[in-house]
Design an enzyme around this catalytic site. Structure first.
Site, PDB file in Angstrom:
ATOM      1  CB  CYS A 136      38.035   6.887  58.608  1.00 46.17           C
ATOM      2  SG  CYS A 136      38.584   5.203  58.855  1.00 46.17           S
ATOM      3  CB  CYS A 192      41.620   5.756  59.426  1.00 45.62           C
ATOM      4  SG  CYS A 192      40.487   5.064  58.257  1.00 45.62           S
ATOM      5  CG  ASP A 193      42.276   9.352  61.005  1.00 45.86           C
ATOM      6  OD1 ASP A 193      43.353   8.852  60.633  1.00 45.86           O
ATOM      7  OD2 ASP A 193      41.478   9.913  60.228  1.00 45.86           O
TER       8      ASP A 193
END
Ligand code: NAP
Length: 333
Positions: A136, A139-140
């Site tokens: 993701c 997200c990261d």
């Protein structure tokens, strides 16, 4: 366990589950929505959504699911943070055993558990997942400011991840196993025309190096002029080339698997990839009273808008089914 069975339980709280919940709640079915481990589903892993009807300037994934849940709750849908670990769909009412130990009985079930990111099972993957390896980018990605990163895949998700990562990373390399992208024309064009993204065609990720303490440090890539190098390497093809690349982040964008593990021992009909088979014109499954909506029953379109559409269909189908049951009260026992 509540004394009376519920009318309908919606398993999953992504766009499909939320849309089902809105329709079911407005039909006075008092739906219970089980949020699953990833409340809000896959949209919570995405940044901007530009192709959802009614948002000409786009909308954030989190924002869209926050609004969806609020809308469902405003009509009386209840949300519970739990997953189904066992589904008994043989008798009536159905019995669902939840991750919190609770068992609930329900006359109808709407499956909206979606799909989860696929992985490659290469050496280093288990050890480094969450330590520089991610499924993701949204997200990261921010952890990789000024890093060199690798994205695996040639579909829309991989292109979106690569484009997003250019905001942070020093360099973004996309590794795709063929020399033609699967991505839609618009995303493929944006990615291939972006000078910050380099493409390695006919190449695959073979190994990820690093450790949880230092993160990802490099990867091993294999390539072959005719594509699918891993398969050819396994067949002993000597034209497979091996290369090391220093990167500090690896992102998988190679598609998804349906979340149907808890359904394998039920009478539901699953296809060879595990997706729930539904009637081509409705959301009815092989079990009367069980309906499926969104990506869990759709390996083809997998769009937020189609998930929302089938979510509403599932609630309408469940409502019609429950209406019929009231004329056959012996089935409700
Ligand atoms: P996808 O379309 O199935 O693409 C998966 C990609 O990963 C393909 O290029 C595939 O290669 C590659 N791949 C799969 N397994 C692999 C393996 N073992 N090793 C190496 N490469 C592998 O999946 P997706 O990109 O997640 O998209 C799923 C659906 O969501 C699609 O309908 C897509 O349009 C939609 N989506 C839309 C948006 C958007 O519109 N903004 C964003 C994300 C996703 P091959 O091409 O060789 O098979």
């Amino acid at each position: 366990m509540p004394a009376e069975p519920l009318d309908v339980v919606i398993v999953g709280s992504g766009v499909a589950g939320q849309s089902s919940a809105i329709y079911a709640a407005r039909a006075d079915l008092d739906p219970l929505v089980l949020t699953g481990d990833e409340p809000g589903g896959q949209l919570t892993l995405t940044t901007g959504v530009e192709n959802y009807l009614g948002f000409p300037d786009g909308v954030g994934g989190h924002e869209l699911v926050r609004r969806g849940r609020e809308q469902a709750e405003s009509f009386g849908a209840l949300f519970e943070h739990a997953s189904v670990v066992d589904a008994d769909l043989d008798g009536r009412p159905f019995r669902l055993t939840l991750s919190n130990g609770e068992t609930i009985r329900t006359h109808a079930v709407i499956l909206a558990t979606g799909a989860s990111a696929r992985t490659l099972c290469v050496p280093g993957e288990d050890e480094l997942m969450g330590y520089g390896l991610s499924t993701c980018a949204t997200c990261d990605g921010a952890f990789h400011r000024d890093h060199d990163v690798l994205v695996v895949g040639g579909g829309d998700a991989a292109m979106e991840e690569a484009l997003f990562l250019t905001k942070f990373a020093d360099s973004v390399t996309v590794v795709h196993r063929r020399e033609e992208l699967r991505a839609s024309e618009i995303l493929a064009r944006r990615a291939t025309e972006n000078d910050d993204i380099e493409f390695r065609w006919n190449a695959e990720l073979a190994e990820i190096h690093g450790s949880p303490s230092e993160g990802v440090t490099s990867v091993t890539l294999v390539s072959h002029p005719d594509g699918h190098p891993s398969r050819r390497r396994d067949d002993g093809d000597e034209r497979v080339e091996v290369e090391q690349l220093d990167v500090q982040g690896v992102f998988y964008g190679i598609g998804h698997e349906p979340n149907t593990d808890f359904l394998v021992d039920t009478p539901l009909d699953l296809d060879d990839r595990g997706y729930v088979r539904t009637d081509p014109r409705t959301t009815a499954t092989a079990v009367d009273g069980v309906f499926a909506a969104g990506d869990v029953a759709d390996s083809r379109y997998q769009q937020a808008i189609t998930a929302a559409g089938t979510g509403s269909m599932a609630a309408l189908d469940a409502e019609a089914y429950l209406d019929e049951l009231t004329h056959e009260p012996e089935l409700l026992a």
